[in-house]
Design a protein around this motif. Structure first.
Motif, PDB file in Angstrom:
ATOM      1  N   THR A   1       0.779  -1.234   0.000  1.00  0.00           N
ATOM      2  CA  THR A   1       0.000   0.000   0.000  1.00  0.00           C
ATOM      3  C   THR A   1       0.810   1.284   0.000  1.00  0.00           C
ATOM      4  OG1 THR A   1      -0.116   0.173   2.411  1.00  0.00           O
ATOM      5  CG2 THR A   1      -1.783  -1.215   1.314  1.00  0.00           C
ATOM      6  N   GLY A   2       2.089   1.210   0.387  1.00  0.00           N
ATOM      7  CA  GLY A   2       2.891   2.416   0.510  1.00  0.00           C
ATOM      8  C   GLY A   2       2.654   3.181   1.803  1.00  0.00           C
ATOM      9  N   GLU A   3       1.793   2.676   2.680  1.00  0.00           N
ATOM     10  CA  GLU A   3       1.547   3.342   3.964  1.00  0.00           C
ATOM     11  C   GLU A   3       2.826   3.312   4.807  1.00  0.00           C
ATOM     12  OE1 GLU A   3      -2.679   2.359   5.610  1.00  0.00           O
ATOM     13  OE2 GLU A   3      -2.019   0.672   4.390  1.00  0.00           O
ATOM     14  N   ALA A   4       3.012   4.330   5.639  1.00  0.00           N
ATOM     15  CA  ALA A   4       4.189   4.423   6.486  1.00  0.00           C
ATOM     16  C   ALA A   4       3.782   4.303   7.944  1.00  0.00           C
ATOM     17  CB  ALA A   4       4.906   5.741   6.251  1.00  0.00           C
ATOM     18  N   LEU A   5       4.348   3.318   8.625  1.00  0.00           N
ATOM     19  CA  LEU A   5       4.029   3.060  10.031  1.00  0.00           C
ATOM     20  C   LEU A   5       5.297   3.189  10.865  1.00  0.00           C
ATOM     21  CD1 LEU A   5       1.668  -0.030   9.575  1.00  0.00           C
ATOM     22  CD2 LEU A   5       1.044   2.382   9.779  1.00  0.00           C
ATOM     23  N   GLY A   6       5.875   4.390  10.843  1.00  0.00           N
ATOM     24  CA  GLY A   6       7.096   4.641  11.600  1.00  0.00           C
ATOM     25  C   GLY A   6       8.348   4.638  10.763  1.00  0.00           C
ATOM     26  N   ALA A   7       8.230   4.519   9.455  1.00  0.00           N
ATOM     27  CA  ALA A   7       9.393   4.457   8.568  1.00  0.00           C
ATOM     28  C   ALA A   7      10.091   5.804   8.480  1.00  0.00           C
ATOM     29  CB  ALA A   7       8.963   4.000   7.176  1.00  0.00           C
ATOM     30  N   VAL A   8      11.394   5.752   8.209  1.00  0.00           N
ATOM     31  CA  VAL A   8      12.168   6.958   7.918  1.00  0.00           C
ATOM     32  C   VAL A   8      12.731   6.821   6.510  1.00  0.00           C
ATOM     33  CG1 VAL A   8      12.737   7.383  10.332  1.00  0.00           C
ATOM     34  CG2 VAL A   8      14.288   6.016   8.929  1.00  0.00           C
ATOM     35  N   ARG A   9      13.133   7.943   5.933  1.00  0.00           N
ATOM     36  CA  ARG A   9      13.509   7.977   4.528  1.00  0.00           C
ATOM     37  C   ARG A   9      14.876   7.342   4.283  1.00  0.00           C
ATOM     38  NH1 ARG A   9      15.959  10.545   0.341  1.00  0.00           N
ATOM     39  NH2 ARG A   9      14.700  10.791  -1.548  1.00  0.00           N
ATOM     40  N   ALA A  10      14.919   6.472   3.284  1.00  0.00           N
ATOM     41  CA  ALA A  10      16.178   5.925   2.784  1.00  0.00           C
ATOM     42  C   ALA A  10      16.590   6.710   1.543  1.00  0.00           C
ATOM     43  CB  ALA A  10      16.012   4.444   2.437  1.00  0.00           C
ATOM     44  N   VAL A  11      17.878   6.752   1.277  1.00  0.00           N
ATOM     45  CA  VAL A  11      18.320   7.380   0.025  1.00  0.00           C
ATOM     46  C   VAL A  11      18.368   6.353  -1.095  1.00  0.00           C
ATOM     47  CG1 VAL A  11      19.610   9.187   1.193  1.00  0.00           C
ATOM     48  CG2 VAL A  11      20.766   7.066   0.606  1.00  0.00           C
ATOM     49  N   LEU A  12      18.448   5.064  -0.712  1.00  0.00           N
ATOM     50  CA  LEU A  12      18.494   3.982  -1.688  1.00  0.00           C
ATOM     51  C   LEU A  12      17.748   2.787  -1.119  1.00  0.00           C
ATOM     52  CD1 LEU A  12      19.700   2.565  -4.276  1.00  0.00           C
ATOM     53  CD2 LEU A  12      21.646   1.923  -2.823  1.00  0.00           C
TER      54      LEU A  12
END
Length: 493
Positions: free
Chosen positions: A170-181
């Motif tokens: 789904t692409g939902e974010a549940l606490g994720a942080v951004r990766a560059v790769l």
């Protein structure tokens, strides 16, 4: 009603759900590729991408309690073998790992630290191998604390499969942080393209880990990333013996006093290749439209009977209603009249909102090729607003019997039979007044030339994004139609 449409096949643009990816691994094993080999190839691919993107530096690999953690141990092994200073931290104990993940963890001869924010000290690169795409609950405890600390710093993060906390389906974010790769395997998942997952993934690399080619055919995916390979073979091309009538005649309902929207749509349809484009307008608006248009024809109508005569003629091959139409009973009736003909129809903007008090009337009226192009606000007025974007769009297409284009930076195109395409080439400059009107016109132009509804929608959305990318900053909606020829030249070359 859409059973005669060819199923679009995109071998390299297919998107797999988390379950389908598990099926791909299972089928690979059945074909003779062991789970140990698949994991070994996955971790090696991550290590190779890291070495391709960065120079040697201290790395900390954060491993989880499942197969994603196993991939992390393999990554750590190959980086250390290449001379990189590597530390490994794990959520839980490596002795709780199972199968190939446990086997690969045993190859790591260095220490395994307990996962906590302190393990990030001194690291100049972080590898997130905690959970990947299969997580279905919010991050918590040491995983959440450690990733949150990582996200506050400036150290680049590399995610294996997806950033932990991004739901793969789904692409939902549940606490994720951004990766560059983000390095994923075999095929992307919907979560790599749907927001906010797409932004959190950074650059996405799809690595070949030895999955047999026949596996994709056996899985028969129904979701794809939008790309010309899906529809280019069906994109209309003018031939030496083609005349304007054979290239289709698009009819647009032009509103008043909001006249700009229909004019933008008309130029979009013409630039998309429609041989003739006509805008039918209330008589009072004729001078405004006529003064602003040259090659696009304008037809006045005075009474409902006049409008009916236009629809009952045989000269028009597809129509569009909505841009600048107004939200009233008149628009409601015009939509029903268009749909009653059974000819290909695009319904946009005001013409969708006109059914907010009776969405079922729209569903009942659709019995021919039809494309609905709502933005989020219009969608919520006539369809179920709950659930992730892919699920909602599919449900709307199934309920209405139309191809539904739910617009946005991550536009989803869904057919009634469950096929879906996610678009990812739309630049942020498309967030400009009138750009949606041009899109509906482009789709109409393709539909008028005989392209199927699903293919017209997918191609139109991609062309719209590619045209915007041609221009860059400062884009206005009226720039878009004139940018299309350069995009077509590249496609046809």
């Amino acid at each position: 009603m859409f059973s005669s449409e060819p199923v679009l096949i995109g071998r390299h643009t297919a998107l797999l759900t988390v379950r389908q990816m598990a099926d791909a691994d299972r089928l690979s094993v059945a074909a003779g590729v062991s789970s140990f080999e698949l994991m070994s190839s996955a971790g090696a691919a991550v290590a190779n991408e890291i070495q391709r993107h960065w120079t040697l530096r201290p790395v900390v690999v954060l491993c989880g309690p499942g197969n994603n953690g196993g991939d992390g141990f393999v990554t750590a092994h190959w980086l250390a073998k290449a001379g990189w200073p590597v530390r490994v931290a794990m959520l839980g104990s490596r002795f709780s790992l199972k199968g190939e993940a446990r086997q690969h963890s045993q190859r790591w001869k260095g220490d395994v630290e307990a996962l906590s924010p302190s393990v990030l000290e001194g690291a100049e690169l972080i590898v997130d191998a905690l959970f990947g795409a299969g997580l279905s609950r919010p991050l918590e405890g040491p995983a959440l604390e450690t990733l949150a600390a990582a996200g506050l710093g400036s150290v680049p993060i590399v995610a294996i499969d997806t950033p932990s906390g991004v739901i793969g389906d789904t692409g939902e974010a549940l606490g994720a942080v951004r990766a560059v790769l983000t390095v994923t395997f075999f095929r992307k998942k919907p979560g790599h393209l749907l927001l906010p997952g797409r932004d959190l993934c950074g650059e996405v690399v799809v690595a070949d880990i030895g999955t047999p080619k026949a596996v994709a055919d056996a899985i028969a995916p129904l979701a794809f990333e939008n790309h010309p390979e899906l529809w280019l073979a069906n994109l209309p091309r003018a031939r030496a013996d083609t005349d304007k009538h054979r290239r289709g005649h698009a009819l647009i309902f032009g509103g008043y006093p909001m006249t700009g929207a229909a004019r933008l749509a008309g130029r979009g349809a013409a630039r998309a290749g429609a041989g003739l484009t006509t805008i039918a307008v209330p008589e009072i608006a004729l001078p405004i439209y006529a003064a602003a248009l040259d090659s696009i024809m304008v037809r006045p109508w005075v009474t409902p009977e006049d409008f009916g005569h236009l629809l009952n003629g045989s000269r028009f091959s597809a129509w569009l209603i909505g841009p600048g139409a107004g939200v009233d009973k008149e628009t409601f009736g015009h939509v029903l009249a268009m749909l009653a003909t059974g000819r290909p129809t695009v319904i946009d903007a005001d013409a969708i909102t006109a059914f907010q008090d009776d969405p079922g009337a729209l569903d009942r009226a659709i019995h021919g090729p039809c494309i609905l192009t709502p933005h989020e606000g219009e969608f919520r007025r006539v369809f179920d607003p709950f659930g992730d974007k892919l699920t909602r769009t599919r449900a709307a297409a199934r309920r209405s019997g139309a191809v539904v284009v739910l617009k946005g930076s991550d536009t989803v195109i869904a057919a009634p039979d469950g096929r879906a395409i996610i678009n990812a080439n739309a630049p942020s400059t498309l967030a400009a007044a009138g750009s949606g009107d041009v899109l509906s016109g482009i789709i109409l132009g393709l539909l008028a030339q005989g392209m199927t509804a699903f293919a017209s929608a997918a191609a139109g959305v991609w062309l719209h994004g590619a045209a915007a990318a041609e221009f860059g900053p400062g884009l206005l909606a009226e720039d878009l139609p004139d940018l299309l020829p350069a995009v077509f030249r590249r496609l046809y070359s």
